[in-house]
Design a protein around this motif. Structure first.
Motif, PDB file in Angstrom:
ATOM      1  N   ARG A 266      43.684  56.968   8.241  1.00 37.01           N
ATOM      2  CA  ARG A 266      42.703  57.585   7.357  1.00 37.01           C
ATOM      3  C   ARG A 266      41.413  56.765   7.372  1.00 37.01           C
ATOM      4  NH1 ARG A 266      41.341  56.887   1.829  1.00 37.01           N
ATOM      5  NH2 ARG A 266      40.490  58.759   0.906  1.00 37.01           N
ATOM      6  N   ASN A 267      40.275  57.462   7.490  1.00 36.67           N
ATOM      7  CA  ASN A 267      38.969  56.831   7.383  1.00 36.67           C
ATOM      8  C   ASN A 267      38.184  57.563   6.305  1.00 36.67           C
ATOM      9  OD1 ASN A 267      35.851  57.069   8.907  1.00 36.67           O
ATOM     10  ND2 ASN A 267      36.619  55.137   8.141  1.00 36.67           N
ATOM     11  N   PHE A 268      37.675  56.796   5.326  1.00 35.61           N
ATOM     12  CA  PHE A 268      36.836  57.357   4.264  1.00 35.61           C
ATOM     13  C   PHE A 268      35.474  56.688   4.355  1.00 35.61           C
ATOM     14  CE2 PHE A 268      35.006  56.952   0.005  1.00 35.61           C
ATOM     15  CZ  PHE A 268      34.899  58.295  -0.335  1.00 35.61           C
ATOM     16  N   TRP A 269      34.409  57.506   4.454  1.00 32.30           N
ATOM     17  CA  TRP A 269      33.044  56.997   4.524  1.00 32.30           C
ATOM     18  C   TRP A 269      32.220  57.729   3.480  1.00 32.30           C
ATOM     19  CZ3 TRP A 269      28.633  59.730   6.793  1.00 32.30           C
ATOM     20  CH2 TRP A 269      27.476  58.945   6.857  1.00 32.30           C
ATOM     21  N   SER A 270      31.445  56.970   2.724  1.00 32.74           N
ATOM     22  CA  SER A 270      30.584  57.567   1.709  1.00 32.74           C
ATOM     23  C   SER A 270      29.287  56.781   1.630  1.00 32.74           C
ATOM     24  CB  SER A 270      31.285  57.550   0.348  1.00 32.74           C
ATOM     25  OG  SER A 270      30.438  58.097  -0.648  1.00 32.74           O
ATOM     26  N   VAL A 271      28.170  57.508   1.562  1.00 35.21           N
ATOM     27  CA  VAL A 271      26.866  56.861   1.361  1.00 35.21           C
ATOM     28  C   VAL A 271      26.190  57.506   0.162  1.00 35.21           C
ATOM     29  CG1 VAL A 271      26.457  56.141   3.735  1.00 35.21           C
ATOM     30  CG2 VAL A 271      25.705  58.381   3.013  1.00 35.21           C
ATOM     31  N   ALA A 272      25.509  56.668  -0.598  1.00 35.16           N
ATOM     32  CA  ALA A 272      24.661  57.131  -1.700  1.00 35.16           C
ATOM     33  C   ALA A 272      23.263  56.614  -1.395  1.00 35.16           C
ATOM     34  CB  ALA A 272      25.159  56.600  -3.032  1.00 35.16           C
ATOM     35  N   ASP A 273      22.322  57.538  -1.198  1.00 32.85           N
ATOM     36  CA  ASP A 273      20.960  57.184  -0.790  1.00 32.85           C
ATOM     37  C   ASP A 273      19.990  57.569  -1.902  1.00 32.85           C
ATOM     38  OD1 ASP A 273      18.720  56.504   0.646  1.00 32.85           O
ATOM     39  OD2 ASP A 273      18.773  58.286   1.936  1.00 32.85           O
ATOM     40  N   TYR A 274      19.314  56.577  -2.446  1.00 32.74           N
ATOM     41  CA  TYR A 274      18.366  56.768  -3.539  1.00 32.74           C
ATOM     42  C   TYR A 274      16.920  56.745  -3.029  1.00 32.74           C
ATOM     43  CZ  TYR A 274      22.221  55.904  -6.769  1.00 32.74           C
ATOM     44  OH  TYR A 274      23.394  55.983  -7.478  1.00 32.74           O
TER      45      TYR A 274
END
Length: 174
Positions: free
Chosen positions: A58-66
């Motif tokens: 399993r690979n989980f990738w998340s980005v939060a860009d402000y």
């Protein structure tokens, strides 16, 4: 005897609000664009009714860009007031987040008695979190594999005891 399941989940959320930081008295929020991708592969092979080999990746990738630079201060009544919040100021937290995790589980299970199983598990995990929210999925995955790995090996044995067959063992002798 053999089963393979491959799945991908993509989530794109634009202009949502997220917590950035607080200084003990004030809470700061920001408008962000968030992307999350989850890729997983499950495979199992049953040698017979009693033994099986299982793989889960399993690979989980998340980005939060402000990068819209829209920031708020939370008011006591729950409303918010737009403020100037400089993410480059050394006193402020950079809210941009790039989060990536990789898990690999390989297990061998043996059902050695009714209701009883022994499982040998190998687990590999890699984790990375930084403020490089402008990286794409491939670049972030490349950075992930440069991180240190955590490896675990464990054995779990579960044995079923039928109380009706052993209840006389626990009775006191008069």
């Amino acid at each position: 005897k053999f089963l393979v399941v491959l799945s991908t989940d993509v989530s794109l959320r634009d202009k949502e609000f997220g917590y950035i930081a607080d200084n003990g008295t004030d809470v700061f929020l920001g408008q962000r664009n968030r992307t999350a991708i989850v890729n997983s592969l499950r495979a199992s092979y049953n040698f017979d009714p009693f033994t099986a080999l299982n793989l889960r990746v399993r690979n989980f990738w998340s980005v939060a860009d402000y990068s819209d630079n829209v920031f708020f201060q939370l008011n006591n009544d729950g409303t918010r007031t737009q403020i100037a919040y400089d993410v480059n100021d050394e006193n402020n937290v950079n809210p941009n987040t790039n989060f990536n995790i990789w898990n690999l589980d390989l297990s061998y299970s043996w059902r050695f008695a009714p209701g009883s199983v022994a499982t040998l598990l190998y687990r590999n995990q890699i984790f990375n979190q930084d403020d490089l929210s402008t990286l794409g999925y491939g670049e972030s995955l490349g950075n992930l594999f440069d991180q240190a790995q955590t490896n675990q090996l464990s054995l779990r044995v579960v044995y079923f005891i039928d109380y009706n067959n052993v209840k006389n063992v626990f009775k006191r002798k008069a």
